[in-house]
Scaffold this motif. Structure first.
Motif, PDB file in Angstrom:
ATOM      1  N   VAL A 189       0.848  -1.205   0.000  1.00 15.01           N
ATOM      2  CA  VAL A 189       0.000   0.000   0.000  1.00 15.01           C
ATOM      3  C   VAL A 189       0.878   1.248   0.000  1.00 15.01           C
ATOM      4  O   VAL A 189       0.611   2.204  -0.742  1.00 15.01           O
ATOM      5  CB  VAL A 189      -0.966  -0.007   1.206  1.00 15.01           C
ATOM      6  CG1 VAL A 189      -1.641   1.333   1.382  1.00 15.01           C
ATOM      7  CG2 VAL A 189      -1.998  -1.107   1.045  1.00 15.01           C
ATOM      8  N   ALA A 190       1.935   1.245   0.805  1.00 17.73           N
ATOM      9  CA  ALA A 190       2.833   2.401   0.855  1.00 17.73           C
ATOM     10  C   ALA A 190       3.537   2.608  -0.486  1.00 17.73           C
ATOM     11  O   ALA A 190       3.717   3.741  -0.943  1.00 17.73           O
ATOM     12  CB  ALA A 190       3.856   2.219   1.968  1.00 17.73           C
ATOM     13  N   GLN A 191       3.922   1.510  -1.142  1.00 14.91           N
ATOM     14  CA  GLN A 191       4.574   1.629  -2.444  1.00 14.91           C
ATOM     15  C   GLN A 191       3.620   2.191  -3.485  1.00 14.91           C
ATOM     16  O   GLN A 191       3.995   3.060  -4.275  1.00 14.91           O
ATOM     17  CB  GLN A 191       5.101   0.276  -2.907  1.00 14.91           C
ATOM     18  CG  GLN A 191       5.766   0.351  -4.269  1.00 14.91           C
ATOM     19  CD  GLN A 191       6.191  -0.998  -4.790  1.00 14.91           C
ATOM     20  OE1 GLN A 191       5.804  -2.028  -4.249  1.00 14.91           O
ATOM     21  NE2 GLN A 191       6.971  -1.004  -5.836  1.00 14.91           N
ATOM     22  N   GLN A 192       2.390   1.705  -3.497  1.00 15.28           N
ATOM     23  CA  GLN A 192       1.414   2.210  -4.460  1.00 15.28           C
ATOM     24  C   GLN A 192       1.118   3.690  -4.228  1.00 15.28           C
ATOM     25  O   GLN A 192       0.971   4.457  -5.180  1.00 15.28           O
ATOM     26  CB  GLN A 192       0.123   1.390  -4.395  1.00 15.28           C
ATOM     27  CG  GLN A 192       0.291  -0.045  -4.858  1.00 15.28           C
ATOM     28  CD  GLN A 192       0.827  -0.128  -6.278  1.00 15.28           C
ATOM     29  OE1 GLN A 192       0.401   0.581  -7.173  1.00 15.28           O
ATOM     30  NE2 GLN A 192       1.787  -1.010  -6.468  1.00 15.28           N
ATOM     31  N   TYR A 193       1.067   4.076  -2.969  1.00 18.39           N
ATOM     32  CA  TYR A 193       0.848   5.486  -2.645  1.00 18.39           C
ATOM     33  C   TYR A 193       2.038   6.319  -3.119  1.00 18.39           C
ATOM     34  O   TYR A 193       1.864   7.394  -3.695  1.00 18.39           O
ATOM     35  CB  TYR A 193       0.643   5.658  -1.142  1.00 18.39           C
ATOM     36  CG  TYR A 193       0.486   7.097  -0.719  1.00 18.39           C
ATOM     37  CD1 TYR A 193      -0.695   7.788  -0.966  1.00 18.39           C
ATOM     38  CD2 TYR A 193       1.528   7.775  -0.096  1.00 18.39           C
ATOM     39  CE1 TYR A 193      -0.840   9.111  -0.593  1.00 18.39           C
ATOM     40  CE2 TYR A 193       1.394   9.096   0.277  1.00 18.39           C
ATOM     41  CZ  TYR A 193       0.211   9.755   0.022  1.00 18.39           C
ATOM     42  OH  TYR A 193       0.085  11.071   0.381  1.00 18.39           O
ATOM     43  N   GLY A 194       3.248   5.828  -2.887  1.00 14.83           N
ATOM     44  CA  GLY A 194       4.445   6.552  -3.306  1.00 14.83           C
ATOM     45  C   GLY A 194       4.572   6.653  -4.811  1.00 14.83           C
ATOM     46  O   GLY A 194       5.035   7.662  -5.340  1.00 14.83           O
ATOM     47  N   MET A 195       4.168   5.600  -5.520  1.00 16.68           N
ATOM     48  CA  MET A 195       4.252   5.639  -6.978  1.00 16.68           C
ATOM     49  C   MET A 195       3.210   6.582  -7.561  1.00 16.68           C
ATOM     50  O   MET A 195       3.378   7.094  -8.662  1.00 16.68           O
ATOM     51  CB  MET A 195       4.073   4.235  -7.545  1.00 16.68           C
ATOM     52  CG  MET A 195       5.259   3.336  -7.289  1.00 16.68           C
ATOM     53  SD  MET A 195       4.991   1.630  -7.798  1.00 16.68           S
ATOM     54  CE  MET A 195       4.678   1.807  -9.533  1.00 16.68           C
ATOM     55  N   GLY A 196       2.144   6.819  -6.814  1.00 13.91           N
ATOM     56  CA  GLY A 196       1.111   7.725  -7.291  1.00 13.91           C
ATOM     57  C   GLY A 196       1.516   9.194  -7.228  1.00 13.91           C
ATOM     58  O   GLY A 196       0.922  10.035  -7.880  1.00 13.91           O
ATOM     59  N   ALA A 197       2.542   9.481  -6.429  1.00 15.31           N
ATOM     60  CA  ALA A 197       3.026  10.865  -6.337  1.00 15.31           C
ATOM     61  C   ALA A 197       3.834  11.170  -7.595  1.00 15.31           C
ATOM     62  O   ALA A 197       4.940  10.688  -7.764  1.00 15.31           O
ATOM     63  CB  ALA A 197       3.866  11.054  -5.082  1.00 15.31           C
ATOM     64  N   SER A 198       3.292  11.952  -8.484  1.00 16.40           N
ATOM     65  CA  SER A 198       3.922  12.178  -9.786  1.00 16.40           C
ATOM     66  C   SER A 198       5.061  13.194  -9.729  1.00 16.40           C
ATOM     67  O   SER A 198       5.814  13.324 -10.685  1.00 16.40           O
ATOM     68  CB  SER A 198       2.877  12.640 -10.799  1.00 16.40           C
ATOM     69  OG  SER A 198       2.294  13.860 -10.357  1.00 16.40           O
ATOM     70  N   ASP A 199       5.196  13.911  -8.625  1.00 18.76           N
ATOM     71  CA  ASP A 199       6.224  14.938  -8.571  1.00 18.76           C
ATOM     72  C   ASP A 199       7.546  14.443  -7.984  1.00 18.76           C
ATOM     73  O   ASP A 199       8.425  15.235  -7.689  1.00 18.76           O
ATOM     74  CB  ASP A 199       5.718  16.148  -7.782  1.00 18.76           C
ATOM     75  CG  ASP A 199       5.316  15.784  -6.358  1.00 18.76           C
ATOM     76  OD1 ASP A 199       5.144  14.583  -6.092  1.00 18.76           O
ATOM     77  OD2 ASP A 199       5.175  16.695  -5.537  1.00 18.76           O
ATOM     78  N   VAL A 200       7.724  13.118  -7.855  1.00 20.59           N
ATOM     79  CA  VAL A 200       8.967  12.562  -7.330  1.00 20.59           C
ATOM     80  C   VAL A 200       9.977  12.477  -8.471  1.00 20.59           C
ATOM     81  O   VAL A 200       9.715  11.862  -9.496  1.00 20.59           O
ATOM     82  CB  VAL A 200       8.730  11.158  -6.723  1.00 20.59           C
ATOM     83  CG1 VAL A 200      10.030  10.551  -6.258  1.00 20.59           C
ATOM     84  CG2 VAL A 200       7.740  11.236  -5.591  1.00 20.59           C
ATOM     85  N   PRO A 201      11.151  13.112  -8.306  1.00 19.26           N
ATOM     86  CA  PRO A 201      12.157  13.055  -9.379  1.00 19.26           C
ATOM     87  C   PRO A 201      12.737  11.646  -9.537  1.00 19.26           C
ATOM     88  O   PRO A 201      12.802  10.864  -8.586  1.00 19.26           O
ATOM     89  CB  PRO A 201      13.241  14.027  -8.924  1.00 19.26           C
ATOM     90  CG  PRO A 201      12.827  14.570  -7.618  1.00 19.26           C
ATOM     91  CD  PRO A 201      11.548  13.956  -7.211  1.00 19.26           C
ATOM     92  N   THR A 202      13.168  11.340 -10.746  1.00 21.44           N
ATOM     93  CA  THR A 202      13.729  10.020 -11.045  1.00 21.44           C
ATOM     94  C   THR A 202      14.982   9.755 -10.229  1.00 21.44           C
ATOM     95  O   THR A 202      15.217   8.635  -9.792  1.00 21.44           O
ATOM     96  CB  THR A 202      14.048   9.917 -12.549  1.00 21.44           C
ATOM     97  OG1 THR A 202      12.874  10.238 -13.295  1.00 21.44           O
ATOM     98  CG2 THR A 202      14.514   8.531 -12.913  1.00 21.44           C
ATOM     99  N   ALA A 203      15.789  10.781  -9.984  1.00 22.70           N
ATOM    100  CA  ALA A 203      17.015  10.601  -9.201  1.00 22.70           C
ATOM    101  C   ALA A 203      16.700  10.146  -7.780  1.00 22.70           C
ATOM    102  O   ALA A 203      17.430   9.324  -7.200  1.00 22.70           O
ATOM    103  CB  ALA A 203      17.807  11.904  -9.177  1.00 22.70           C
ATOM    104  N   SER A 204      15.618  10.636  -7.222  1.00 21.33           N
ATOM    105  CA  SER A 204      15.222  10.211  -5.872  1.00 21.33           C
ATOM    106  C   SER A 204      14.814   8.747  -5.854  1.00 21.33           C
ATOM    107  O   SER A 204      15.131   8.018  -4.915  1.00 21.33           O
ATOM    108  CB  SER A 204      14.074  11.068  -5.359  1.00 21.33           C
ATOM    109  OG  SER A 204      14.490  12.396  -5.174  1.00 21.33           O
ATOM    110  N   ILE A 205      14.120   8.321  -6.875  1.00 18.78           N
ATOM    111  CA  ILE A 205      13.706   6.918  -6.956  1.00 18.78           C
ATOM    112  C   ILE A 205      14.927   6.008  -7.065  1.00 18.78           C
ATOM    113  O   ILE A 205      14.998   4.963  -6.423  1.00 18.78           O
ATOM    114  CB  ILE A 205      12.739   6.712  -8.133  1.00 18.78           C
ATOM    115  CG1 ILE A 205      11.442   7.482  -7.880  1.00 18.78           C
ATOM    116  CG2 ILE A 205      12.463   5.235  -8.378  1.00 18.78           C
ATOM    117  CD1 ILE A 205      10.494   7.496  -9.038  1.00 18.78           C
TER     118      ILE A 205
END
Length: 97
Positions: A47-63
């Motif tokens: 659930v936490a991963q799905q919520y985090g993936m839904g945040a579209s403003d996360v930069p690729t470098a952070s991932i």
């Protein structure tokens, strides 16, 4: 949210302890409890991963950095959980004598 998976090896070692309890004839209740908690932790991580993936403003470098950190956690938590399982099994065997 891959950091949540860092505790999963510790949680996954609990069913092994539950299996030991079944072999020691302590009943299935401890085994069922040992199976339920990893499912709960894995579900919360999902659930936490799905919520985090839904945040579209996360930069690729952070991932990429979070993935690297999660892999580092796995490198340490898997051996530590195996050591913990071994220690608890030895403790159970010693206390049964």
């Amino acid at each position: 949210m891959k950091l949540w998976a860092g505790i999963l090896p510790f949680v996954a070692s609990w069913p092994l302890d539950g299996i030991v309890q079944v072999f020691r004839h302590n009943g299935l209740k401890l085994f069922e409890m040992a199976l339920g908690f990893p499912v709960l932790v894995a579900g919360a991580g999902y659930v936490a991963q799905q919520y985090g993936m839904g945040a579209s403003d996360v930069p690729t470098a952070s991932i990429v950095r979070m993935t690297s950190l999660a892999q580092t956690f796995f490198m340490f938590t898997i051996p530590l959980s195996l050591i913990g399982f071994g220690a608890s099994t030895i403790k159970l065997l010693i206390s049964s004598r």
